[in-house]
Design a protein around this motif. Structure first.
Motif, mmCIF file in Angstrom:
data_model
loop_
_atom_site.group_PDB
_atom_site.id
_atom_site.type_symbol
_atom_site.label_atom_id
_atom_site.label_comp_id
_atom_site.label_asym_id
_atom_site.label_seq_id
_atom_site.Cartn_x
_atom_site.Cartn_y
_atom_site.Cartn_z
ATOM 1 N N ALA A 182 0.847 -1.195 0.000
ATOM 2 C CA ALA A 182 0.000 0.000 0.000
ATOM 3 C C ALA A 182 0.886 1.249 0.000
ATOM 4 N N PRO A 183 1.538 1.549 -1.110
ATOM 5 C CA PRO A 183 2.439 2.709 -1.174
ATOM 6 C C PRO A 183 1.668 4.020 -1.066
ATOM 7 N N THR A 184 2.383 5.055 -0.654
ATOM 8 C CA THR A 184 1.760 6.373 -0.517
ATOM 9 C C THR A 184 2.278 7.371 -1.550
ATOM 10 N N THR A 185 3.192 6.945 -2.411
ATOM 11 C CA THR A 185 3.678 7.799 -3.495
ATOM 12 C C THR A 185 3.652 7.014 -4.796
ATOM 13 N N ILE A 186 3.621 7.737 -5.904
ATOM 14 C CA ILE A 186 3.611 7.082 -7.213
ATOM 15 C C ILE A 186 4.918 6.334 -7.443
ATOM 16 N N ASP A 187 6.039 6.935 -7.061
ATOM 17 C CA ASP A 187 7.337 6.278 -7.249
ATOM 18 C C ASP A 187 7.391 4.949 -6.510
ATOM 19 N N ALA B 289 7.066 -1.038 -6.451
ATOM 20 C CA ALA B 289 6.392 -2.253 -5.990
ATOM 21 C C ALA B 289 5.872 -3.077 -7.162
ATOM 22 N N LEU B 290 5.387 -2.385 -8.170
ATOM 23 C CA LEU B 290 4.848 -3.068 -9.348
ATOM 24 C C LEU B 290 5.959 -3.731 -10.154
ATOM 25 N N SER B 291 7.128 -3.100 -10.163
ATOM 26 C CA SER B 291 8.242 -3.605 -10.982
ATOM 27 C C SER B 291 9.032 -4.705 -10.297
ATOM 28 N N GLY C 236 -4.613 3.234 -3.472
ATOM 29 C CA GLY C 236 -5.676 4.036 -2.878
ATOM 30 C C GLY C 236 -5.210 5.092 -1.896
ATOM 31 N N ARG C 237 -3.973 4.988 -1.388
ATOM 32 C CA ARG C 237 -3.475 5.958 -0.416
ATOM 33 C C ARG C 237 -2.704 7.111 -1.073
#
Length: 288
Positions: free
Chosen positions: A10-15, A20-22, A54-55
């Motif tokens: 549940a990351p809080t930044t786009i980076d 996490a996706l990569s 979502g965060r």
């Protein structure tokens, strides 16, 4: 019930979300959850990692910027349908968002999730195409802007790479005398579009049609632009006969779906009828 194990991020930044996706060979982005969670419950999707964006508050913003209306990927269908700026400027988008599912779905489902999922019966791809919007995505190689006409590739297929996230959709604000509308024939149980048509019309000072754009969803394997109908309408007075003649060409060159819901012949008729209705309302709004 979801039976397979997975890691939840549940990351809080786009980076951090991109990282996490990569970091996994099989990671999925979770936005509103209305598409992915049912697939996971059915065992049709079994990601190793679930990246919940979502965060990330910035992805919920709706703002005006450089002559465009910019809608964050996490903006809900309800927030789009209720936004005064979108209602007055991008009426077809507001109407499409307001026609999604039911109140619960509209309150949780997001435009970014809908576009990325690319369900052929989703509502918002039609106005996204008709307004010539741009889908902005971010991945490990940085930012990429994808024109809507290049974004949708087919059934559940887009130009989005597996390690990219939709962050916003940029709609150029129509200039001059313009109007738009969305007309839909909904499935009575699911609310999905058996056919949905978004129309945008721009008029010259003398009242002739300067620009026409028609996005169609539900009728084919993916959302598409009815280019033959658009060409037929440009240069006309945009009256009832011209609109009817143009609408009759709205499925030219397109292979339509035929399934238990509707035959290809029925879908063709629905597209023609709803293209005419959307164009008539769009022209009326353009004239003021």
């Amino acid at each position: 019930m979801i039976t397979h194990p997975f890691t939840y991020e549940a990351p809080t930044t786009i980076d951090d979300a991109v990282k996490a996706l990569s970091n996994s060979r099989d990671a999925k982005v979770l936005a509103g959850g209305h598409s992915l969670i049912p697939l996971m419950k059915l065992g049709l999707a079994e990601p190793e990692v679930l990246v919940d964006i979502g965060r990330i508050a910035a992805l919920r913003e709706i703002r005006s910027e450089d002559g465009a209306i910019v809608i964050g990927a996490l903006a809900t269908h309800r927030s789009i349908a209720d936004n005064a700026k979108i209602v007055s400027t991008l009426a077809a988008l507001a109407e499409a968002a307001g026609a999604v599912g039911d109140m619960q779905v509209r309150s949780r489902g997001t435009i970014g999730g809908s576009l990325a999922h690319a369900d052929p019966a989703a509502d918002e791809p039609a106005p996204t195409l008709a307004f010539d919007a741009t889908v902005r995505v971010i991945g490990p190689k940085g930012r990429r802007d994808i024109p809507a006409r290049e974004f949708f590739k087919g059934t559940f297929e887009t130009a989005l790479a597996s390690n990219e996230i939709v962050v916003e959709i940029r709609f150029p604000a129509p200039a001059g005398r313009s109007g738009s509308a969305y007309a839909k024939f909904a499935h009575p149980a699911s609310g999905f579009a058996i056919v949905g048509v978004a129309a945008v019309i721009g008029l010259k000072a003398d009242g002739t049609v300067e620009r026409a754009a028609i996005g169609v969803t539900g009728a084919a394997a993916g959302a598409f632009r009815a280019t033959a109908a658009e060409r037929a309408l440009v240069g006309t007075r945009g009256d009832a006969s011209a609109i009817a003649a143009a609408a009759a060409k709205s499925t030219d060159g397109v292979t339509l779906l035929s399934d238990l819901t509707a035959s290809s012949e029925f879908r063709q008729q629905l597209v023609v009828v709803h293209a005419r209705r959307a164009l008539e309302r769009a022209a009326e709004r353009a004239r003021g």
